[in-house]
Design an enzyme around this catalytic site. Structure first.
Site, short mmCIF file in Angstrom:
data_model
loop_
_atom_site.label_atom_id
_atom_site.label_comp_id
_atom_site.label_asym_id
_atom_site.label_seq_id
_atom_site.Cartn_x
_atom_site.Cartn_y
_atom_site.Cartn_z
N SER B 184 33.46 39.90 32.17
CA SER B 184 34.04 41.13 32.69
C SER B 184 32.96 41.94 33.43
O SER B 184 32.32 41.41 34.33
CB SER B 184 34.67 41.92 31.54
OG SER B 184 35.51 42.92 32.02
N ARG B 254 41.85 54.67 26.25
CA ARG B 254 41.60 53.40 25.59
C ARG B 254 42.91 52.64 25.33
O ARG B 254 42.97 51.42 25.48
CB ARG B 254 40.88 53.65 24.27
CG ARG B 254 40.63 52.40 23.47
CD ARG B 254 39.77 51.41 24.22
NE ARG B 254 39.24 50.38 23.34
CZ ARG B 254 38.38 49.46 23.72
NH1 ARG B 254 37.96 49.44 24.99
NH2 ARG B 254 37.93 48.57 22.88
N ASP B 350 44.69 35.88 31.83
CA ASP B 350 43.94 37.09 32.17
C ASP B 350 44.50 37.65 33.48
O ASP B 350 44.27 37.09 34.55
CB ASP B 350 42.45 36.74 32.32
CG ASP B 350 41.58 37.96 32.62
OD1 ASP B 350 42.12 39.05 32.88
OD2 ASP B 350 40.34 37.81 32.59
N HIS B 383 42.57 38.96 29.01
CA HIS B 383 41.19 39.18 29.44
C HIS B 383 40.21 39.10 28.28
O HIS B 383 39.09 38.62 28.43
CB HIS B 383 41.11 40.56 30.11
CG HIS B 383 39.76 40.88 30.64
ND1 HIS B 383 39.12 40.08 31.56
CD2 HIS B 383 38.92 41.92 30.39
CE1 HIS B 383 37.94 40.62 31.85
NE2 HIS B 383 37.79 41.72 31.16
#
Lengths: 217, 416
Positions: B184, B254, B350, B383
């Protein structure tokens, strides 16, 4: 996995891939090689260990790629029919297409790309002109199913079969130079060099060609 | 990106109220706050004689980097592997996190006998510039004022993070890395490392990443930032000086982000439409569904350990990342003539950093003649798969790193 070797007799005895040995012998030691359709990397390993090549692969199947990369080989997951366009001219000394030509959607385009990317191209393919294939069609009236091509027509990824004669015709159409040619019979023995083309086309179960661009070294 | 947390019914059930914004000195977030300046990690401090020039056009004249190391360097110092962490990660890749008390975020990958084998390699992981776990970031003390930087901290980029890591390696006496690895945002740093310091990177392992942040991903980040800034306790970024924290806004950020780290399939497998400890919907806005409860828990756990301004800065760094832009818009130029060996991997489910992003990097590497491996790994974990138990990923990482180590002449792994 058996120790990689270029001993044709030993490979034949172990029931290994003699065509891979023939391909590897056409590659000069220490060269940069791209293997298009590299499977799980058997030929890459052979080239790296016996010829000291910087050998890289491109392979469509996820399983093949992952197994090869896990063995430390440089393989990318990709589609030869698309991804060859991204390589620059003369990036490799050799571009190899081993038992993959018949599975490409655009065989001519793939060959053109190979001769653009590499100074030389090595192509091996199953010969549909082999007597057994002819016999299957003639006597049984069915598409051939052999040890090397075990899947029936509706399941095979092989969509562009050709004979040795057909392939030579394509090489002419591409204006490429044929540097070497080898045909292997069904036992993995080389068909004698002094035989005429029609014998090769009849007795060769597999063929391996080394090509280069005309007018180039 | 996120620390993998199993959906724990009990923990989730207890978390239906979002946390209060008041700081309590014994609390987890008070511990997290102390990490910003005096972390439970080795720290290297650079003063004005070693300024870090930032892409924003200013120089940081005092800067510190907090890091962890695992394993030992060999005599030639040729066995070093740098791990780059993702957006909300930190330097605690393979040790208990001093704030949360939980295992390191990459213990599946890093450790004795793991693909990044700490018995064989000298492994370094640093908190990124802009972070909140001891490297200089917006919650660090501004030496000019003695108060936390807040928004006075200059914006940082992925390249700034990498340049700061290069200063750390100089300090540690590591000239060349056997491998730089990360997923990432960590993968972005890996690519930047290979482009900025090709001679210092023997091999590069970039997972679930991209050479530029997509419009969709910038959009998700903007939602998160707006949630933080909409919290009245954000106070224009001066919340630390004013003794509050924008917990609600950061928790919402979040929660939204966490959805993007998972796949629809994984959410369905883990939660479906199941209700949280009740037989019937309550006909209210309580967390009736398990997935709601899970997200609230994720939000709450996150705000205890992460600084809201750091979240703004680090998401911004990702947004600005477009490696090709520094090379006339041609990504291949970033890797021209490179001798670095590359390995990239993506995951089928992902959708944040989809396979096409990795493939674009692979094509650029092909065009530059680089030695590259690329695998797409079948996974339904989205992901976050790069952080989780993915045997195929481990086999690939192991094969790649081992072949790089052999090419450098390092001794083989100990028989286990």
């Amino acid at each position: 996995m058996a120790q990689p070797t270029l001993d044709e007799g030993a490979v034949r005895q172990q029931g290994g891939r003699v065509d891979l040995v023939v391909v590897a012998e056409m590659v000069a030691p220490g060269s940069r090689v791209l293997d298009v359709g590299s499977g799980d990397g058997g030929l890459l390993e052979l080239l790296a260990t016996t010829r000291g090549c910087d050998a890289r692969g491109i392979e469509l199947s996820r399983e093949g790629v992952n197994a090869g990369v896990a063995r430390g080989l440089a393989i990318i997951q990709g589609d030869a029919d698309v991804d060859l366009a991204y390589y620059p001219d003369d990036a490799f000394d050799y571009v190899i297409l081993s038992q993959t030509l018949q599975a490409t959607r655009r065989p001519r385009w793939v060959l053109e790309q190979m001769l653009r990317i590499g100074r030389r191209a090595v192509v091996s393919f199953p010969n549909f002109g082999h007597w057994r294939s002819r016999l299957d069609l003639l006597v049984n009236g069915r598409m051939p199913v052999t040890e090397n091509l075990p899947l029936p027509w509706y399941e095979t990824p092989n969509i562009h079969f050709c004979t040795i004669r057909d392939f030579v015709g394509l090489v002419d159409a591409l204006d490429a130079k044929m540097e070497k040619a080898v045909a292997l019979d069904s036992a993995g023995h080389r068909v004698r060099v002094n035989m005429p083309w029609w014998v090769w086309n009849l007795l060769g179960e597999q063929a391996v060609f080394l090509l280069s661009r005309k007018g180039r070294g | 990106m996120s620390t993998p947390t199993p959906p724990d019914g009990a923990a989730a059930a207890a978390s239906q109220d979002l946390p209060s914004s008041r700081l309590d000195d014994s609390s987890l977030d008070a511990r997290a706050r102390r990490e910003a300046d005096d972390p439970h990690s080795p720290v290297v401090r650079f003063d004005a004689s070693w300024p870090l020039r930032l892409d924003a056009g200013v120089a940081l004249e005092a800067q510190q980097i907090a890091y962890q190391t695992y394993g030992e360097p060999n005599a030639a110092r040729s066995n070093a592997i740098l791990i780059c962490h993702a957006l909300t990660g930190d330097q605690h890749a393979a040790n208990l996190n001093p704030v949360t008390g939980k295992p390191g975020w990459w213990e599946t990958m890093v450790g004795p006998g793991r693909p990044i084998d700490t018995e064989r390699f000298y492994v370094i992981c640093a908190n990124v510039l802009g972070g909140c776990m001891g490297s200089t970031g917006p919650s660090s003390r501004n030496p000019a004022t003695g108060a936390p930087y807040g928004l006075d901290m200059p914006l940082v980029t992925i390249r700034d993070m990498v340049n700061a890591q290069a200063m750390l390696l100089d300090h540690l006496g590591i000239e060349r890395l056997l491998c730089v690895a990360g997923g990432s945002m960590g993968g972005m740093q890996v690519l930047q490392w290979a482009a900025s310091y090709p001679e210092r990177v023997f091999s590069a392992l970039a997972l679930a990443t991209a050479a530029r942040h997509s419009a969709q991903n910038i959009a998700f980040h903007e939602v998160g930032r707006q949630a933080v800034m909409a919290d009245p306790d954000w106070r224009g970024g001066r919340y630390l000086a004013e003794g509050v924290t924008p917990h609600r806004g950061l928790a919402v950020a979040r929660m939204a982000a966490h959805i993007t780290y998972m796949s629809d399939q994984a959410l369905h497998r883990k939660f479906g439409r199941r209700l949280q400890n009740r037989a019937m919907p309550t006909f209210g806005f309580d967390a009736d569904f398990q997935v709601e409860s899970y997200l609230r828990h994720q939000g709450e756990a996150f705000v205890q350990r992460f600084d809201a301004n750091s979240y703004l800065y680090v998401t911004r760094a990702m947004d600005y990342f477009d490696l090709a832009a520094d090379y006339d818009g041609v990504l291949a130029n970033a890797f021209r003539g490179t001798k670095t060996r590359f390995c990239l991997a993506s995951f089928t489910s992902d959708w944040l950093f989809p396979t096409e992003d990795s493939r674009a990097i692979v094509h650029a590497l092909n065009a530059s003649g680089a030695n590259v491996s690329f695998a797409e790994i079948e996974s339904d974990k989205g992901h976050d798969a790069f952080l989780l138990e993915e045997p195929e990923l481990f086999a690939i990482a192991h094969g790649f790193i081992d072949s790089a180590a052999r090419a450098l002449g390092l001794p083989p792994a100990r028989e286990r």
